[in-house]
Design a protein around this motif. Structure first.
Motif, PDB file in Angstrom:
ATOM      1  N   PRO A 115      93.701  -0.383  92.141  1.00 15.51           N
ATOM      2  CA  PRO A 115      94.186  -1.329  90.971  1.00 15.51           C
ATOM      3  C   PRO A 115      93.472  -3.485  91.147  1.00 15.51           C
ATOM      4  CG  PRO A 115      96.376  -0.820  91.693  1.00 15.51           C
ATOM      5  CD  PRO A 115      95.194  -0.393  92.791  1.00 15.51           C
ATOM      6  N   MET A 116      92.742  -3.761  90.376  1.00 18.06           N
ATOM      7  CA  MET A 116      92.560  -5.317  90.212  1.00 18.06           C
ATOM      8  C   MET A 116      93.337  -6.002  89.032  1.00 18.06           C
ATOM      9  SD  MET A 116      87.892  -5.220  89.384  1.00 18.06           S
ATOM     10  CE  MET A 116      87.968  -3.943  89.381  1.00 18.06           C
ATOM     11  N   VAL A 117      93.712  -7.503  89.992  1.00 17.66           N
ATOM     12  CA  VAL A 117      94.685  -7.916  89.794  1.00 17.66           C
ATOM     13  C   VAL A 117      94.129  -9.492  88.754  1.00 17.66           C
ATOM     14  CG1 VAL A 117      97.182  -8.930  88.965  1.00 17.66           C
ATOM     15  CG2 VAL A 117      96.233  -6.679  90.112  1.00 17.66           C
ATOM     16  N   GLN A 118      93.681  -9.741  88.173  1.00 16.40           N
ATOM     17  CA  GLN A 118      93.154 -11.297  87.626  1.00 16.40           C
ATOM     18  C   GLN A 118      94.479 -12.018  86.792  1.00 16.40           C
ATOM     19  OE1 GLN A 118      89.988 -12.096  87.930  1.00 16.40           O
ATOM     20  NE2 GLN A 118      89.059  -9.777  87.797  1.00 16.40           N
ATOM     21  N   VAL A 119      95.238 -13.277  87.623  1.00 20.69           N
ATOM     22  CA  VAL A 119      95.410 -13.634  87.519  1.00 20.69           C
ATOM     23  C   VAL A 119      95.201 -15.609  86.432  1.00 20.69           C
ATOM     24  CG1 VAL A 119      98.114 -15.239  87.592  1.00 20.69           C
ATOM     25  CG2 VAL A 119      97.194 -12.567  88.598  1.00 20.69           C
ATOM     26  N   THR A 120      95.577 -15.335  85.614  1.00 26.42           N
ATOM     27  CA  THR A 120      94.674 -17.069  84.875  1.00 26.42           C
ATOM     28  C   THR A 120      95.959 -18.028  85.087  1.00 26.42           C
ATOM     29  OG1 THR A 120      92.971 -15.775  84.311  1.00 26.42           O
ATOM     30  CG2 THR A 120      93.624 -18.270  83.457  1.00 26.42           C
ATOM     31  N   ILE A 131      83.840  -1.951  91.088  1.00 31.63           N
ATOM     32  CA  ILE A 131      83.516  -1.846  90.205  1.00 31.63           C
ATOM     33  C   ILE A 131      84.737  -1.199  88.504  1.00 31.63           C
ATOM     34  CG2 ILE A 131      81.924  -1.646  89.287  1.00 31.63           C
ATOM     35  CD1 ILE A 131      79.924  -1.833  91.695  1.00 31.63           C
ATOM     36  N   ALA A 132      84.576  -2.157  87.997  1.00 33.21           N
ATOM     37  CA  ALA A 132      85.452  -1.198  86.839  1.00 33.21           C
ATOM     38  C   ALA A 132      84.425  -1.478  85.286  1.00 33.21           C
ATOM     39  CB  ALA A 132      86.619  -1.990  86.264  1.00 33.21           C
ATOM     40  N   PHE A 133      83.887  -0.226  85.092  1.00 33.01           N
ATOM     41  CA  PHE A 133      83.284  -0.377  83.325  1.00 33.01           C
ATOM     42  C   PHE A 133      83.975  -0.410  82.547  1.00 33.01           C
ATOM     43  CE2 PHE A 133      80.544   1.968  87.199  1.00 33.01           C
ATOM     44  CZ  PHE A 133      79.320   0.546  86.882  1.00 33.01           C
ATOM     45  N   GLN A 156      95.777  -9.858  83.981  1.00 30.21           N
ATOM     46  CA  GLN A 156      94.665  -8.479  83.649  1.00 30.21           C
ATOM     47  C   GLN A 156      95.510  -8.009  84.954  1.00 30.21           C
ATOM     48  OE1 GLN A 156      92.872  -9.214  80.293  1.00 30.21           O
ATOM     49  NE2 GLN A 156      92.450 -11.132  80.471  1.00 30.21           N
ATOM     50  N   VAL A 157      95.405  -6.556  84.087  1.00 33.05           N
ATOM     51  CA  VAL A 157      95.930  -5.360  85.611  1.00 33.05           C
ATOM     52  C   VAL A 157      94.990  -4.302  84.949  1.00 33.05           C
ATOM     53  CG1 VAL A 157      97.281  -3.460  86.656  1.00 33.05           C
ATOM     54  CG2 VAL A 157      98.229  -5.825  85.752  1.00 33.05           C
ATOM     55  N   THR A 158      93.286  -3.902  86.272  1.00 29.89           N
ATOM     56  CA  THR A 158      92.881  -2.997  85.476  1.00 29.89           C
ATOM     57  C   THR A 158      93.115  -1.674  86.700  1.00 29.89           C
ATOM     58  OG1 THR A 158      90.929  -4.223  84.778  1.00 29.89           O
ATOM     59  CG2 THR A 158      90.494  -2.140  85.573  1.00 29.89           C
ATOM     60  N   MET A 159      93.724  -0.732  86.337  1.00 33.83           N
ATOM     61  CA  MET A 159      93.667   0.531  86.951  1.00 33.83           C
ATOM     62  C   MET A 159      93.204   1.794  86.070  1.00 33.83           C
ATOM     63  SD  MET A 159      98.378  -0.403  87.152  1.00 33.83           S
ATOM     64  CE  MET A 159      98.235   0.108  85.669  1.00 33.83           C
ATOM     65  N   ASP A 174      93.133   0.773  81.074  1.00 30.81           N
ATOM     66  CA  ASP A 174      92.454   1.644  81.649  1.00 30.81           C
ATOM     67  C   ASP A 174      91.835   1.827  81.915  1.00 30.81           C
ATOM     68  OD1 ASP A 174      96.048   1.590  81.301  1.00 30.81           O
ATOM     69  OD2 ASP A 174      95.800   3.235  79.826  1.00 30.81           O
ATOM     70  N   VAL A 175      90.931   1.873  82.987  1.00 35.43           N
ATOM     71  CA  VAL A 175      90.138   2.663  83.171  1.00 35.43           C
ATOM     72  C   VAL A 175      89.968   4.018  83.508  1.00 35.43           C
ATOM     73  CG1 VAL A 175      88.730   0.959  83.424  1.00 35.43           C
ATOM     74  CG2 VAL A 175      89.179   1.396  84.612  1.00 35.43           C
TER      75      VAL A 175
END
Lengths: 63, 63, 63, 63, 63, 63
Positions: A2-7, C41-43, E5-8, E45-46
């Motif tokens: 998981p990538m988390v971006q907090v603004t 990397i996420a697409f 923003q959570v990318t998982m 979600d990816v």
């Protein structure tokens, strides 16, 4: 991974980010079965002049 | 019109970003048939205090 | 721990993403001294109705 | 609760961001029926060394 | 007005996202003095074909 | 080359996105002196199960 971006508005201390990083990571591990080492978190600090809600810059609120 | 956002620890030089921009763009043109002029890349540099992996700030690693 | 987010028009195949992931990662390792295993990397595929350039949706281009 | 992230070359004034925040918010309220108070906008300013189009850093354009 | 923003990888259930949303929000309120109602979280979600680490798509891992 | 990322609850029509793309682009051209052709906008639609405010999923609001 998981990538988390907090603004957030700038001004948070390193100690606050340290605790946030730990708690957000713990939540992902415990609730979403993410692998701890694979979790990456970035904090993007923005100034009051670069952040708006309701169409008004934070720098203009309360004026 | 691919948009690429790269979030990295600060400290990369302009020369490093120059080469990254070229190679990432080349990859998109050659592998994904993207139009070169339409590819935009932004590098977001974050400090060691604003980046964490495994729940630990980069600033705290190796301590 | 670089995080890369690629926003593109949908339609790229898995094979195209496979090659992009490899080349973008190679570039970060070779040009920016990033640790390979740490690169994520996420697409994000978006539809022609959800992507615009010059103020015009991709779905409306060429009409 | 729309979130809007605007990544631009640095150099825009507070007055420019103030007007952008208002107009983008108005557009979301009037065209997409979003609730005004729920709209959040962040401006991410990047330097000419951290922004590329067509594989070339903005810092290298026009050279 | 923190934006998260959570990318998982896809596959998390609504119940998992419910708990994540609550815990991430609690962390921001308790550690960073954010106002609860102002915190917005989006989960992106990816698919395994759209996510890579170490230069390898998740779809290709373990093969 | 401004990049705009709009994260919204799914359900907006193509016509709504068409108008948003035009108005956001116009605002950037008129207020921030951006070059029209260089402005890219992506709409990321998220489901009610993937969007939270105040720590509560949109899917759970009003229950």
């Amino acid at each position: 991974m998981p990538m988390v971006q907090v603004t957030m508005l700038e001004g948070r201390t390193t100690e606050q980010k340290r605790k946030l990083a730990k708690r957000i990571t713990d939540a992902l591990v415990e609730e979403a079965a993410a692998r701890r080492e694979a979790i990456v978190i970035a904090f993007h600090d923005v100034t009051k002049e670069s952040y708006a809600s309701g169409g008004v810059l934070m720098a203009d609120k309360g004026k």
